[in-house]
Design a protein around this motif. Structure first.
Motif, PDB file in Angstrom:
ATOM      1  N   ILE A 389       0.831  -1.206   0.000  1.00 36.73           N
ATOM      2  CA  ILE A 389       0.000   0.000   0.000  1.00 36.73           C
ATOM      3  C   ILE A 389       0.860   1.249   0.000  1.00 36.73           C
ATOM      4  O   ILE A 389       0.572   2.229  -0.711  1.00 36.73           O
ATOM      5  N   HIS A 390       1.939   1.215   0.793  1.00 36.85           N
ATOM      6  CA  HIS A 390       2.825   2.378   0.900  1.00 36.85           C
ATOM      7  C   HIS A 390       3.472   2.723  -0.442  1.00 36.85           C
ATOM      8  O   HIS A 390       3.673   3.903  -0.759  1.00 36.85           O
ATOM      9  N   LYS A 391       3.775   1.701  -1.243  1.00 39.67           N
ATOM     10  CA  LYS A 391       4.445   1.919  -2.519  1.00 39.67           C
ATOM     11  C   LYS A 391       3.466   2.194  -3.659  1.00 39.67           C
ATOM     12  O   LYS A 391       3.892   2.542  -4.773  1.00 39.67           O
ATOM     13  N   THR A 392       2.187   2.027  -3.432  1.00 40.49           N
ATOM     14  CA  THR A 392       1.197   2.272  -4.486  1.00 40.49           C
ATOM     15  C   THR A 392       0.413   3.554  -4.210  1.00 40.49           C
ATOM     16  O   THR A 392       0.728   4.607  -4.761  1.00 40.49           O
ATOM     17  N   ILE A 393      -0.568   3.486  -3.333  1.00 35.44           N
ATOM     18  CA  ILE A 393      -1.374   4.682  -3.074  1.00 35.44           C
ATOM     19  C   ILE A 393      -0.794   5.549  -1.969  1.00 35.44           C
ATOM     20  O   ILE A 393      -1.240   6.676  -1.757  1.00 35.44           O
ATOM     21  N   GLY A 394       0.208   5.040  -1.252  1.00 43.79           N
ATOM     22  CA  GLY A 394       0.805   5.794  -0.151  1.00 43.79           C
ATOM     23  C   GLY A 394       0.060   5.541   1.143  1.00 43.79           C
ATOM     24  O   GLY A 394      -1.165   5.657   1.192  1.00 43.79           O
ATOM     25  N   MET A 395       0.796   5.220   2.183  1.00 43.87           N
ATOM     26  CA  MET A 395       0.186   4.888   3.472  1.00 43.87           C
ATOM     27  C   MET A 395       0.084   6.107   4.390  1.00 43.87           C
ATOM     28  O   MET A 395      -0.843   6.210   5.187  1.00 43.87           O
ATOM     29  N   ARG A 396       1.007   7.053   4.248  1.00 41.77           N
ATOM     30  CA  ARG A 396       1.077   8.177   5.180  1.00 41.77           C
ATOM     31  C   ARG A 396       0.565   9.461   4.554  1.00 41.77           C
ATOM     32  O   ARG A 396       0.688   9.677   3.344  1.00 41.77           O
ATOM     33  N   VAL A 397       0.011  10.326   5.401  1.00 36.82           N
ATOM     34  CA  VAL A 397      -0.254  11.695   4.975  1.00 36.82           C
ATOM     35  C   VAL A 397       1.083  12.414   4.854  1.00 36.82           C
ATOM     36  O   VAL A 397       2.098  11.969   5.395  1.00 36.82           O
ATOM     37  N   ASP A 398       1.089  13.538   4.144  1.00 36.04           N
ATOM     38  CA  ASP A 398       2.362  14.256   4.030  1.00 36.04           C
ATOM     39  C   ASP A 398       2.677  14.987   5.332  1.00 36.04           C
ATOM     40  O   ASP A 398       1.831  15.137   6.212  1.00 36.04           O
TER      41      ASP A 398
END
Length: 442
Positions: A389-398
């Motif tokens: 998930i982290h490498k696709t849609i991103g897991m963290r907010v900026d």
């Protein structure tokens, strides 16, 4: 907890069925209770996100459980790893009068009781990820995690044919399947997504201790259904034993945690009392049907002390477990699961006796095998899912959204409106300091 077969409708016990429906409602209440518990422990700018991370599990997991989760967890075994039964898909092939094998309750009642466990478990993980995870990414993670991790592990532990079930691992109500599973998953995810901005530098105090105590109280209340209900009836006294041991171990853990705090930090905090209660509840969950009340006191004291010590490890080992999911749920689950091998009397849920009651080390190594198997699988699988998930849609907010507040960024809302009391939106309420979470240990 075996696969279902059909019995005559007149074998349903209205007393046991009513008892289990009440227990199911109590376990459902634990998820909102957890939301309050976690919500009070975070800063003002993260309250709503924390509440929503628990609450959304009620929606996501309920639908998935009906569609295929119950079938994967409690269907006919395949290879000791997973279950499947087409009658359970959509719960469409289950007659309302079908009785769960070996018990006196309808299969649908068993299914809804187990559903509440499935809802709560991913919600437990969320406490480790406070302040920094996108809500959409979290929701996707819940979908993937329960499908890949929780449903199979529930089958291992409670489904007939599951490897842990057949090995003889004792897990009355979820020490491995729920708490070790969630704690290991939390560790796997935070190793992928990293630490909060300002970890070990900025104060990250709980914003509302009354909310924390309310949440802890709801958890304690609901846990009686969680634990005593897991015997699926109340006609032979085992459920009553588990009910008593739940109260006893929890009280002992509260006292042990407070004594540790007083010695270590010079104060007995409200958050320490609440955390000690949860630690005791976690530890007695796998063991309470097998031990005596005196054994429950020992388990509570040991869990209270070890979990209190464990919450400070994140500062020494430099991992950011925001609300001590690892220190309480992983450590507490391990403690309770292993102590079955020492304190089981042979006079509770089964004739299996632990090492201290003449049973030798046999049950202890079985418990250790269950602990290690679930921990390793959940840790690795959860880290892989988080990484995808982290490498696709991103897991963290900026970083800017995290600093300004995840509630506004992810939900377009704030928990409190201070403008009406003259403080403006930036006003800060007075908040108590917690000895464990707010102090950076050297």
């Amino acid at each position: 907890m075996a696969p279902a077969i059909t019995f005559a409708a007149d074998e349903i016990s209205s007393a046991d069925t009513g008892f289990m429906l009440i227990c199911s409602a109590l376990v459902m209440l634990m998820t909102p209770g957890l939301a309050f518990f976690y919500g009070g422990m975070v800063r003002v700018k993260s309250v709503l996100n924390m509440l929503m991370m628990s609450f959304v599990s009620l929606g996501i997991v309920t639908v998935l459980w009906v569609l295929y989760g119950f079938s994967l967890a409690f269907g006919t075994d395949t290879g000791s790893l997973i279950g499947w039964d087409t009658d359970y898909v959509g719960l469409s092939g289950i007659d309302k009068a079908e009785v769960w094998s070996g018990y006196t309750i309808p299969t649908l009642v068993f299914a809804v009781f187990q559903l509440m466990f499935a809802v709560l478990t991913p919600a437990l993980i969320s406490g480790a990820l406070a302040d920094r995870v996108k809500f959409a990414a979290w929701s996707l993670f819940v979908v993937l995690w329960v499908s890949v991790v929780y449903f199979p592990v529930a089958h291992w532990v409670w489904g007939t044919g599951g490897w842990a079930f057949e090995l003889g691992v004792i897990d009355f109500a979820g020490g491995t399947a729920v708490h070790i599973n969630a704690g290991a998953a939390a560790l796997g995810v935070i190793l992928v997504i990293g630490k909060r901005v300002g970890f070990k530098k900025d104060p990250m105090r709980p914003h509302s201790m009354p909310l924390v105590m309310l949440g802890a109280g709801l958890l304690w209340f609901g846990w009686f259904g969680f634990n005593a209900g897991s015997w699926l009836g109340n006609s032979d006294g085992v459920g009553a034993l588990m009910f008593v041991n739940t109260q006893v171990a929890t009280g002992a853990a509260v006292l042990a945690w407070l004594v540790y705090e007083k010695i270590r930090h010079g104060a007995c905090t409200t958050l320490g009392a609440a955390s000690g209660a949860v630690a005791g509840l976690v530890a007695i969950t796998p063991a309470g049907g097998a031990v005596s009340p005196l054994g429950a006191i020992a388990i509570g004291v040991i869990a209270g002390l070890l979990c209190a010590m464990a919450v400070g490890l994140k500062y020494k080992l430099n991992y950011d477990d925001s609300l001590d999911v690892i220190g309480v749920h992983l450590v507490g689950g391990i403690v309770g699961s292993l102590l079955v091998g020492l304190f089981a009397t042979g006079e509770g849920q089964s004739e299996v006796a632990g090492l201290f009651y003449g049973g030798g080390p046999d049950q202890l190594w079985k418990q250790a095998a269950g602990v290690l198997g679930v921990l390793a699988y959940s840790l690795v699988a959860s880290a892989v899912l988080a990484l995808l998930i982290h490498k696709t849609i991103g897991m963290r907010v900026d970083e800017e959204q995290e600093v300004s507040g995840i509630d506004q960024a992810e939900h377009a809302e704030t928990a409190y409106d201070f403008s009406g009391v003259g403080g403006g939106s930036s006003a800060r309420p007075n908040v108590p300091v917690r000895a464990e979470s707010n102090k950076v240990d050297a």
